[in-house]
Design a protein around this motif. Sequence first.
Motif, mmCIF file in Angstrom:
data_model
loop_
_atom_site.group_PDB
_atom_site.id
_atom_site.type_symbol
_atom_site.label_atom_id
_atom_site.label_comp_id
_atom_site.label_asym_id
_atom_site.label_seq_id
_atom_site.Cartn_x
_atom_site.Cartn_y
_atom_site.Cartn_z
ATOM 1 N N LYS A 25 0.814 -1.219 0.000
ATOM 2 C CA LYS A 25 0.000 0.000 0.000
ATOM 3 C C LYS A 25 0.851 1.274 0.000
ATOM 4 C CE LYS A 25 -3.799 -2.436 0.313
ATOM 5 N NZ LYS A 25 -4.711 -2.599 -0.838
ATOM 6 N N GLN A 26 2.132 1.138 -0.308
ATOM 7 C CA GLN A 26 2.970 2.326 -0.471
ATOM 8 C C GLN A 26 2.831 2.833 -1.902
ATOM 9 O OE1 GLN A 26 7.019 2.221 0.821
ATOM 10 N NE2 GLN A 26 6.550 1.201 2.748
ATOM 11 N N ALA A 27 2.959 4.153 -2.052
ATOM 12 C CA ALA A 27 2.792 4.756 -3.371
ATOM 13 C C ALA A 27 3.802 5.879 -3.580
ATOM 14 C CB ALA A 27 1.378 5.305 -3.536
ATOM 15 N N ALA A 28 4.205 6.038 -4.816
ATOM 16 C CA ALA A 28 5.052 7.153 -5.227
ATOM 17 C C ALA A 28 4.243 8.069 -6.128
ATOM 18 C CB ALA A 28 6.294 6.657 -5.970
ATOM 19 N N VAL A 29 4.352 9.362 -5.894
ATOM 20 C CA VAL A 29 3.765 10.354 -6.785
ATOM 21 C C VAL A 29 4.866 10.873 -7.692
ATOM 22 C CG1 VAL A 29 2.660 12.608 -6.962
ATOM 23 C CG2 VAL A 29 1.959 11.010 -5.163
ATOM 24 N N ILE A 30 4.642 10.773 -8.986
ATOM 25 C CA ILE A 30 5.623 11.220 -9.968
ATOM 26 C C ILE A 30 5.094 12.498 -10.620
ATOM 27 C CG2 ILE A 30 6.880 10.611 -12.081
ATOM 28 C CD1 ILE A 30 6.392 7.628 -11.166
ATOM 29 N N ASP A 31 5.815 13.585 -10.417
ATOM 30 C CA ASP A 31 5.486 14.906 -10.968
ATOM 31 C C ASP A 31 4.114 15.409 -10.499
ATOM 32 O OD1 ASP A 31 7.916 14.835 -12.225
ATOM 33 O OD2 ASP A 31 7.135 14.603 -14.243
ATOM 34 N N PRO A 32 4.038 15.916 -9.263
ATOM 35 C CA PRO A 32 2.779 16.473 -8.750
ATOM 36 C C PRO A 32 2.479 17.821 -9.414
ATOM 37 C CG PRO A 32 4.532 16.792 -7.151
ATOM 38 C CD PRO A 32 5.109 15.960 -8.267
ATOM 39 N N SER A 33 1.872 17.752 -10.574
ATOM 40 C CA SER A 33 1.788 18.893 -11.475
ATOM 41 C C SER A 33 0.880 20.007 -10.967
ATOM 42 C CB SER A 33 1.306 18.422 -12.851
ATOM 43 O OG SER A 33 0.115 17.659 -12.738
ATOM 44 N N ILE A 50 1.469 7.677 0.672
ATOM 45 C CA ILE A 50 2.459 8.262 -0.224
ATOM 46 C C ILE A 50 3.814 8.265 0.487
ATOM 47 C CG2 ILE A 50 3.170 10.342 -1.467
ATOM 48 C CD1 ILE A 50 0.167 11.014 -1.739
ATOM 49 N N SER A 51 4.740 7.495 -0.042
ATOM 50 C CA SER A 51 6.055 7.346 0.597
ATOM 51 C C SER A 51 7.176 8.056 -0.158
ATOM 52 C CB SER A 51 6.407 5.859 0.720
ATOM 53 O OG SER A 51 6.408 5.228 -0.559
ATOM 54 N N HIS A 52 6.916 8.433 -1.421
ATOM 55 C CA HIS A 52 7.931 9.085 -2.243
ATOM 56 C C HIS A 52 7.264 10.141 -3.132
ATOM 57 C CE1 HIS A 52 9.711 5.174 -1.313
ATOM 58 N NE2 HIS A 52 10.894 5.600 -1.704
ATOM 59 N N ILE A 53 7.963 11.247 -3.355
ATOM 60 C CA ILE A 53 7.591 12.223 -4.381
ATOM 61 C C ILE A 53 8.769 12.325 -5.334
ATOM 62 C CG2 ILE A 53 6.901 14.581 -4.891
ATOM 63 C CD1 ILE A 53 5.852 14.782 -2.003
ATOM 64 N N LEU A 54 8.563 11.884 -6.571
ATOM 65 C CA LEU A 54 9.645 11.775 -7.547
ATOM 66 C C LEU A 54 9.439 12.803 -8.648
ATOM 67 C CD1 LEU A 54 9.668 7.872 -7.948
ATOM 68 C CD2 LEU A 54 10.889 9.262 -6.259
ATOM 69 N N LEU A 55 10.461 13.593 -8.925
ATOM 70 C CA LEU A 55 10.386 14.624 -9.956
ATOM 71 C C LEU A 55 11.248 14.238 -11.141
ATOM 72 C CD1 LEU A 55 10.724 17.845 -7.751
ATOM 73 C CD2 LEU A 55 8.652 16.548 -8.318
ATOM 74 N N THR A 56 10.619 14.141 -12.323
ATOM 75 C CA THR A 56 11.423 13.904 -13.529
ATOM 76 C C THR A 56 12.239 15.147 -13.871
ATOM 77 O OG1 THR A 56 9.651 14.625 -15.045
ATOM 78 C CG2 THR A 56 9.744 12.270 -14.465
ATOM 79 N N HIS A 57 11.623 16.317 -13.684
ATOM 80 C CA HIS A 57 12.307 17.597 -13.875
ATOM 81 C C HIS A 57 11.471 18.666 -13.184
ATOM 82 C CE1 HIS A 57 9.376 17.527 -17.141
ATOM 83 N NE2 HIS A 57 9.624 18.801 -17.443
ATOM 84 N N THR A 58 11.880 19.917 -13.279
ATOM 85 C CA THR A 58 11.273 20.915 -12.401
ATOM 86 C C THR A 58 10.703 22.112 -13.154
ATOM 87 O OG1 THR A 58 13.495 21.808 -11.987
ATOM 88 C CG2 THR A 58 12.621 20.234 -10.380
ATOM 89 N N HIS A 59 10.287 21.932 -14.407
ATOM 90 C CA HIS A 59 9.472 22.968 -15.037
ATOM 91 C C HIS A 59 8.224 23.183 -14.182
ATOM 92 C CE1 HIS A 59 11.364 22.381 -19.281
ATOM 93 N NE2 HIS A 59 11.955 23.344 -18.619
ATOM 94 N N PHE A 60 7.744 24.426 -14.139
ATOM 95 C CA PHE A 60 6.689 24.787 -13.188
ATOM 96 C C PHE A 60 5.446 23.930 -13.324
ATOM 97 C CE2 PHE A 60 5.359 27.397 -16.801
ATOM 98 C CZ PHE A 60 3.978 27.263 -16.770
ATOM 99 N N ASP A 61 5.138 23.459 -14.533
ATOM 100 C CA ASP A 61 3.903 22.693 -14.708
ATOM 101 C C ASP A 61 4.016 21.273 -14.179
ATOM 102 O OD1 ASP A 61 5.676 22.362 -17.024
ATOM 103 O OD2 ASP A 61 4.090 21.140 -17.895
ATOM 104 N N HIS A 62 5.214 20.880 -13.762
ATOM 105 C CA HIS A 62 5.401 19.556 -13.166
ATOM 106 C C HIS A 62 5.494 19.608 -11.642
ATOM 107 C CE1 HIS A 62 6.178 16.985 -16.816
ATOM 108 N NE2 HIS A 62 6.193 18.207 -17.323
ATOM 109 N N VAL A 63 5.550 20.816 -11.086
ATOM 110 C CA VAL A 63 5.717 20.950 -9.631
ATOM 111 C C VAL A 63 4.672 21.867 -9.008
ATOM 112 C CG1 VAL A 63 8.184 20.447 -9.772
ATOM 113 C CG2 VAL A 63 7.404 22.846 -9.833
ATOM 114 N N GLY A 64 3.598 22.179 -9.745
ATOM 115 C CA GLY A 64 2.595 23.103 -9.237
ATOM 116 C C GLY A 64 1.891 22.631 -7.978
ATOM 117 N N GLY A 65 1.819 21.328 -7.762
ATOM 118 C CA GLY A 65 1.183 20.787 -6.567
ATOM 119 C C GLY A 65 2.158 20.281 -5.530
#
Length: 209
Positions: A25-33, A50-65
Amino acid sequence: MIRILQLPLGPLQTNCYVLADLDTKQAAVIDPSWDGRAIAEQARQQGWTISHILLTHTHFDHVGGLAELKALSGAPIYVHPDATAMLSNAPRAAMIWGITIDPPPPPDVLLQGDETIQVGTLLLDVLYTPGHAPGHVCFHLAAEKVLFDGDVLFQDSIGRTDLPGGDYDLLLTSIRDKLLPLPDETAVLSGHGPATTIGDERRTNPFLT
């Protein structure tokens, strides 16, 4: 067993993904846009932590949340060090488009681009794939033949390189060296638009053929 939620969010309909290991029941969020609260609520409704927040990159539309999701989940943020300057600048970059986002918190874990991240029992290999943006990485779930590739490769297209830090030749090198060697049946889950496969893009993508 795994489950993947695809959540197109925000003014640019950027895909956020929630990858869950159903055994733990662990989950990773990839790019909380966008809308971190909505992302957290989706996980809560499924009974996932939610155990991980993973960012592919950091353009604003990928990190808005990102700020809201971090505050709600407390999960560590993973990002490549070359992407940290753009992460800090994301609110200013968003303002150029007339968009307001909360200042993102600093990362907790810096990625090198060749390590493996464990989410429950799932193993995600980190692939360093610059070109679209500094410090861009992809997350490869090899056992399930799934690739979360941010804005590197799309259905019949590739990531744009006309933004600060973009490099067309470097992007093509990343695709050819890191993505095209993956099995044809590998599902490519991109930051925008529908899913595709490595095999389909190898055969028909006009930028690669």
